[in-house]
Write an enzyme that holds these catalytic residues in place. Structure first.
Site, PDB file in Angstrom:
ATOM      1  N   GLY A  59      -3.326 -47.525  19.810  1.00 50.88           N
ATOM      2  CA  GLY A  59      -2.924 -47.638  20.926  1.00 50.88           C
ATOM      3  C   GLY A  59      -4.578 -46.646  21.922  1.00 50.88           C
TER       4      GLY A  59
ATOM      5  N   ARG B 276      10.988 -41.781  22.157  1.00 50.39           N
ATOM      6  CA  ARG B 276      11.077 -42.473  20.992  1.00 50.39           C
ATOM      7  C   ARG B 276      12.632 -42.718  20.339  1.00 50.39           C
ATOM      8  NH1 ARG B 276       4.878 -42.096  19.476  1.00 50.39           N
ATOM      9  NH2 ARG B 276       3.372 -43.790  21.797  1.00 50.39           N
TER      10      ARG B 276
ATOM     11  N   GLU C  77      -2.110 -34.947  12.273  1.00 51.56           N
ATOM     12  CA  GLU C  77      -0.715 -34.741  11.915  1.00 51.56           C
ATOM     13  C   GLU C  77      -0.464 -34.188  10.506  1.00 51.56           C
ATOM     14  OE1 GLU C  77       1.952 -39.027  11.256  1.00 51.56           O
ATOM     15  OE2 GLU C  77      -0.210 -39.351  12.336  1.00 51.56           O
TER      16      GLU C  77
ATOM     17  N   ALA D 155      -0.832 -37.576  19.992  1.00 50.01           N
ATOM     18  CA  ALA D 155      -1.177 -37.383  18.971  1.00 50.01           C
ATOM     19  C   ALA D 155      -2.711 -37.054  19.636  1.00 50.01           C
ATOM     20  CB  ALA D 155      -1.254 -38.512  18.385  1.00 50.01           C
TER      21      ALA D 155
END
Length: 599
Positions: free
Chosen positions: A188, A425, A564, A579
């Protein structure tokens, strides 16, 4: 006796005649035409709707394939759209492998071409057995050399490559997939950064210290404070770095799912294409000193005198030895796409074996294995992030109708809310697991979609999603509830209670504090979501210079990591929007330091 001989002769003659007839029939069959000449239209179901193709055939050959219409994701589906028709023509058949990272688009093209060829009278099963011929890999070993070798062509790797070049290094990037982009390309693309100019224009109060505190506490204080400080201090300067290379961000900031605060920047280009295009444009402009090798899988780090001096890799053309003058950067992403590995390390969730993932197919932990093999320390590997926002069929984030945290609610199959939709989350996902079938509906109204052509964060318009049956639309909440099969009274009550809190600004029964508009203006929309594996917070331990540390906490000379693939920044839970900041900030740092490495 004579009669018997005459009968035998007659039988032999008949046998010969039948045999000749059979041979003639077989010959006719073998020489028969494969297709009825002409142009034929076929359709297949892609990830974002119908893919339509036109196939041209002669009596015995496929001569042309054109993709006439599609709504597939730019960047992600390009290789499938452009390359598969050529491969089908080369093979004169349908036994073609799908393009890694674009499986659904590939299958849609194969389905569409198959449908068209069936109209042309083709034997589809026979065509599926024909595959494109490939020369066997060369037995020779090719050697290349550069100042910096980067393993991984996603957002972190390309940021590192550009940064290294800007600091005087020649660079080779290795990417095992057929295209660059990694998870960044399909994300996104929300990027958290404290941005006084944009935030003050929206009346948002924020500070770098608040970003630090929310990141540190949001990960239950497990993250390394020094790394978190590097992240939040450099988030906005790195946006300025990207903008200096031509990348554009929208002026309005938003709160991304699990981001806890409205500091998420959205690129002007859809998905993560803005990041990848910015880096690749730079690389193309400097292609005499920068090389990107796709379909090239790194397999082993080369050590000499306890220093990393290069990488072994394999490509369709054979084995490669990539020597680095200054340093090697691992930027291969996480392991959310490796079911075996996530099951090995998972300690905090129910079984993850049958859960889908938001990640691209290349997120399989390769860099972690290579680093571990030379003594790099892996930390926080059990910290695996799930999202409550997976597509029920694919696990991907596409089709998610939310535009921002403030203006939507979640309801279960009974039409009841069950969690603070602005929470962390992991909190939201754990609550979703407790609902029937671990299933929920996202509910919002026209405040999020003033018109049907407004697009979500994945470049899908709400009208497209409704047409494809991936979202539902109604003029009343009662009608919406009936369409999605939930209790209308419960849904209306849930929305009314939410609207009351919007009016008063009070914390609701679930602890929610983030509000903007009421859900009170038709049309109303609903979209289905389930848990999905999203991010792996654990990985290679690094210091503030992005240098890789060994099991004794010492620097491994010549080796860096970013993105990551690293651990130690996000703790138990990564904030939404951190991120893209992480991979950009630490990719830039890794590239700069690798370029200057004199160890």
């Amino acid at each position: 006796m004579k009669s018997f001989k005459r009968l035998l002769s007659l039988l032999l003659v008949i046998s010969m005649v039948l045999s000749l007839a059979g041979c003639k029939k077989a010959t006719e069959t073998n020489n028969s035409t494969l297709f009825k000449p002409g142009k034929y239209i076929g359709e297949g179901k892609g990830i974002n709707g119908t893919v339509k193709v036109e196939v041209t055939v002669t009596e015995d050959e496929i001569t042309d394939i054109k993709v006439l219409e599609h709504n597939e994701t730019p960047g992600v589906s390009d290789l499938a759209i452009n390359d598969l028709p050529l491969q089908i023509i080369e093979a004169q058949g349908l036994g073609i492998d799908t393009v890694a990272g674009a499986t659904m688009s590939s299958n849609a093209i194969l389905e569409a071409v198959g449908q068209a060829l069936e109209k042309a009278g083709a034997n589809i099963e026979a065509l599926k057995e024909k595959t494109a011929g490939k020369d066997s890999p060369s037995a020779t070993v090719t050697e290349k050399q550069a100042d910096v070798v980067v393993i991984g062509g996603g957002g972190a790797g390309l940021a590192a490559a550009v940064s290294a070049h800007q600091n005087g290094a020649s660079v080779i990037v290795l990417e095992k997939m057929p295209r660059v982009g990694g998870n960044t390309m399909i994300s996104g693309a929300s990027y958290n950064a404290v941005d006084p100019k944009r935030q003050e224009a929206q009346g948002i109060e924020d500070s770098v210290d608040k970003h630090f505190q929310q990141t540190y506490e949001g990960g239950d204080k497990l993250g390394n404070p020094e790394l978190i400080r590097i992240l939040v201090d450099n988030a906005y300067p790195t946006i300025e770095w990207l903008e200096s290379m031509g990348m554009e961000f929208k002026d309005t900031l938003h709160t991304v799912l699990g981001g806890l605060w409205p500091r998420a920047h959205a690129p002007v280009e859809p998905l993560g294409t803005g990041f990848i295009n910015t880096y690749m444009n730079y690389i193309k402009e400097n292609n005499t000193e920068m090389e990107v090798l796709v379909n090239t899988e790194a397999t082993e780090l080369i050590m000499e005198n306890n220093k990393v001096i290069g990488v072994k890799a394999k490509s369709p053309d054979g084995e490669l030895i990539l020597k680095s003058n200054n340093g090697v950067i691992i930027a291969t992403g996480g392991f959310a796409g490796n079911v075996e590995m996530r099951d090995e390390y998972n300690k905090n969730w129910p079984s993850l074996t049958n859960l889908k993932t938001t990640n691209h197919p290349g997120a399989t932990g390769d860099g972690l294995a290579m680093a571990k093999a030379i003594g790099a320390n892996l930390i926080d590997m059990e910290q695996i992030q799930l999202l409550p926002m997976g597509d029920p069929n694919t696990g991907s984030l596409s089709g998610n109708i939310e535009q921002g945290v403030e203006n939507r609610i979640f309801v279960n199959k009974s039409g009841n809310r069950f969690v603070d939709e602005g929470a962390r989350r992991d909190v939201m996902t754990k609550a979703l697991f407790e609902q029937e079938n671990s299933f929920m509906w996202v509910i919002l109204d026209s405040h999020s979609y003033p018109t049907g052509d407004v697009r979500n964060h994945f470049n899908e318009s709400i009208d497209e999603l409704v047409t494809e049956g991936r979202a539902y639309k109604a003029d009343t909440l009662e009608d919406l509830a009936k369409q999605i099969g939930i209790n209308p009274e419960n849904l209306v009550e849930a929305v009314n209670k939410f609207n009351s809190c919007v009016e008063t600004g009070k914390t609701d029964e679930f602890g929610r504090t983030l509000y903007q508009f009421k859900i009170d203006t038709a049309p109303f929309y609903a979209g289905a979501r389930v848990p999905t594996v999203h991010h792996t917070m654990g990985g290679i331990q690094i210091n503030t210079s992005a240098q890789v540390l060994d099991n004794n906490g010492k620097v491994i000379p010549g080796l860096y990591a970013a993105g990551e693939v690293t651990g130690g920044i996000h703790g138990t839970n990564r904030l939404g929007g951190n991120a893209l900041a992480d991979i950009s900030v630490f990719g830039k740092i890794a590239g700069e330091n690798a370029a200057k490495n004199n160890q």
